[in-house]
Design a protein around this motif. Structure first.
Motif, mmCIF file in Angstrom:
data_model
loop_
_atom_site.group_PDB
_atom_site.id
_atom_site.type_symbol
_atom_site.label_atom_id
_atom_site.label_comp_id
_atom_site.label_asym_id
_atom_site.label_seq_id
_atom_site.Cartn_x
_atom_site.Cartn_y
_atom_site.Cartn_z
ATOM 1 N N VAL A 109 -6.428 1.099 -12.268
ATOM 2 C CA VAL A 109 -6.279 -0.232 -11.639
ATOM 3 C C VAL A 109 -4.961 -0.222 -11.320
ATOM 4 O O VAL A 109 -4.622 -0.592 -10.099
ATOM 5 N N GLY A 110 -3.992 -0.092 -11.710
ATOM 6 C CA GLY A 110 -2.824 0.180 -10.979
ATOM 7 C C GLY A 110 -2.671 1.038 -9.416
ATOM 8 O O GLY A 110 -2.320 0.349 -8.783
ATOM 9 N N ALA A 111 -3.851 2.148 -9.822
ATOM 10 C CA ALA A 111 -3.307 2.290 -8.388
ATOM 11 C C ALA A 111 -4.367 2.186 -7.065
ATOM 12 O O ALA A 111 -3.622 1.457 -6.137
ATOM 13 N N PHE A 112 -5.759 1.226 -7.833
ATOM 14 C CA PHE A 112 -6.464 0.429 -6.695
ATOM 15 C C PHE A 112 -5.463 -0.743 -6.858
ATOM 16 O O PHE A 112 -5.539 -1.457 -5.605
ATOM 17 N N ALA A 113 -4.880 -1.210 -7.249
ATOM 18 C CA ALA A 113 -4.800 -2.365 -7.093
ATOM 19 C C ALA A 113 -3.254 -2.203 -5.551
ATOM 20 O O ALA A 113 -3.769 -3.487 -4.896
ATOM 21 N N ALA A 114 -2.643 -1.391 -5.518
ATOM 22 C CA ALA A 114 -2.056 -1.424 -4.507
ATOM 23 C C ALA A 114 -2.453 -1.987 -3.648
ATOM 24 O O ALA A 114 -2.145 -2.058 -2.200
ATOM 25 N N PHE A 115 -3.264 -0.995 -3.384
ATOM 26 C CA PHE A 115 -4.328 -1.186 -2.100
ATOM 27 C C PHE A 115 -5.200 -2.340 -1.901
ATOM 28 O O PHE A 115 -4.976 -3.099 -0.856
ATOM 29 N N GLY A 121 0.865 -3.742 -7.904
ATOM 30 C CA GLY A 121 -0.113 -3.059 -7.991
ATOM 31 C C GLY A 121 0.131 -2.860 -9.660
ATOM 32 O O GLY A 121 -0.549 -2.532 -10.532
ATOM 33 N N ALA A 122 1.008 -1.543 -9.500
ATOM 34 C CA ALA A 122 1.415 -0.854 -10.735
ATOM 35 C C ALA A 122 1.640 -2.297 -12.103
ATOM 36 O O ALA A 122 1.164 -1.502 -12.970
ATOM 37 N N TRP A 123 1.809 -3.390 -11.968
ATOM 38 C CA TRP A 123 3.052 -4.151 -12.800
ATOM 39 C C TRP A 123 1.515 -4.639 -13.194
ATOM 40 O O TRP A 123 0.913 -5.494 -14.002
ATOM 41 N N VAL A 124 -0.252 -4.926 -12.831
ATOM 42 C CA VAL A 124 -1.041 -4.827 -12.384
ATOM 43 C C VAL A 124 -1.876 -5.042 -13.159
ATOM 44 O O VAL A 124 -2.474 -4.982 -13.919
#
Length: 272
Positions: free
Chosen positions: A213-219, A250-253
Motif C-alpha cells: 500500500v505504501g509503495a503504490f500510494a506514492a504513485f 505514500g509511505a505514511w499512508v
C-alpha cells in the motif's frame, strides 16, 4: 488509553515542536552546505541573533506577531507551521504506536524508530520541494537508525520474521526504484532510489500489506497532484516535479492505514 499512554502522546507532541524548530534550521542550512550548529539562529533580514525567549516553538512567533523584535521585518509563517505540523505529526505517530499495544520495550523502540522517520520525512519533503534534492546526510544514516532500532525491537520480541521481511522490503524497494531510474532517468533521481530503500525497510517491518500500500500510494498521490497542476496550468508535461514528498506521504499512508486497506482489498476478492 491509559494515563501513561496519554503522557507519551503529549510528550511526543511537545518533543515534535522542539524538533520542528530544529528542522527549520536543517531545511534552510543543509542544502547550502552550512553548519547546523554555528552560528546560532538569527534574523534572516538584519542578522541579529535570536534570543532564547524569542525561539520558543510557535509561541514566540505569535507573541512577536510574526516580526523580528529588532528590525520589525516579517518572519515567514513557515517556521511556526513546520513546528506545529511536526508536533502534531509526532503526537499522531505516538497515538498510533501505543494506542493498541501499550507501553512495552518493543513499543518504545518502534516508536523511537518511527518518530525518527517522521522527523526526516518533514525535512526531506521540504528540502525536495525547495531544491529538488534528497541529501545523503539525511537519507543514508536512516538505514543505520532503522536497522538498529527496528532490529532491536524484533530481537526484543523474538519476531525475527519482521526483521527478515524488513530486509527483503528494503532491497526490493531499492531495486525497483533503481530500475525505474535507469529506465527513465529524467523522471526518477538516485536520491529517490536511496530513499526507497529506507521506506521499504520501515514499511516491510510492519507487514507486506503496509509495504504494498505504501509503495503504490506514492504513485497515486504523485499522479493526482501532477494532474491537478496540469489542469490549473501550474506545470507542463515536461516540468520537473519532486517525487520525494509523495514517496514519503505514500509511505505514511501505508504505515497508518496499509493493513486495513490491504485487508479490504483482499476481501473484495474473497481472500480476506
Amino acid at each position: 488509553m491509559t494515563t501513561i499512554d496519554i503522557f507519551v502522546v503529549v510528550f511526543s507532541g511537545l518533543l515534535g515542536l522542539v524538533i520542528g524548530s530544529f528542522l527549520n534550521v536543517v531545511v534552510w542550512r543543509l542544502p547550502q552546505g552550512r553548519s547546523l550548529s554555528r552560528p546560532g539562529s538569527a534574523c534572516p533580514t538584519c542578522g541579529h541573533p535570536i534570543r532564547w525567549y524569542d525561539n520558543i516553538p510557535v509561541a514566540s512567533w505569535l507573541v512577536l506577531r510574526g516580526r523580528c523584535r529588532d528590525c520589525g521585518q516579517p518572519i515567514s509563517a513557515r517556521y511556526p507551521l513546520v513546528e506545529l505540523a511536526t508536533g502534531l505529526f509526532f503526537a499522531g505517530v505516538a497515538w498510533w504506536a501505543v494506542g493498541s499495544a501499550g507501553i512495552t520495550v518493543v513499543t518504545v523502540l518502534a516508536l523511537a524508530a518511527f518518530l525518527y522517520l517522521a522527523a526526516i520525512s518533514v525535512a526531506l519533503a521540504l528540502i525536495d520541494l525547495d531544491s529538488h534534492t534528497l541529501p545523503n546526510k539525511i537519507v543514508l544514516p536512516a538505514y543505520v537508525v532503522g536497522i538498529v532500532l527496528l532490529g532491536s525491537a524484533s530481537i526484543a520480541s523474538s519476531d525475527f520474521e519482521s526483521l527478515i521481511r524488513a530486509g527483503i522490503g528494503m532491497v526490493a524497494m531499492y531495486v525497483a526504484y533503481f530500475l525505474m531510474a535507469i529506465a527513465y532517468p529524467g523522471g526518477m533521481g538516485f536520491g529517490d532510489v536511496k530513499l526507497a530503500g529506507v521506506l521499504g525497510l520501515f514499511l516491510a517491518w510492519l507487514g507486506w500489506g503496509e509495504l504494498l500500500v505504501g509503495a503504490f500510494a506514492a504513485f497515486v498521490l504523485g499522479g493526482v497532484f501532477s494532474i491537478i497542476l496540469l489542469a490549473f496550468r501550474r506545470a507542463g508535461r515536461k516540468s520537473g516535479i519532486p517525487f520525494g514528498p509523495w514517496m514519503l506521504a505514500g509511505a505514511w499512508v501505508g504505515i497508518f492505514l496499509g493493513d486495513s486497506i490491504f485487508a479490504g482489498y483482499l476481501s473484495l476478492f474473497g481472500l480476506g
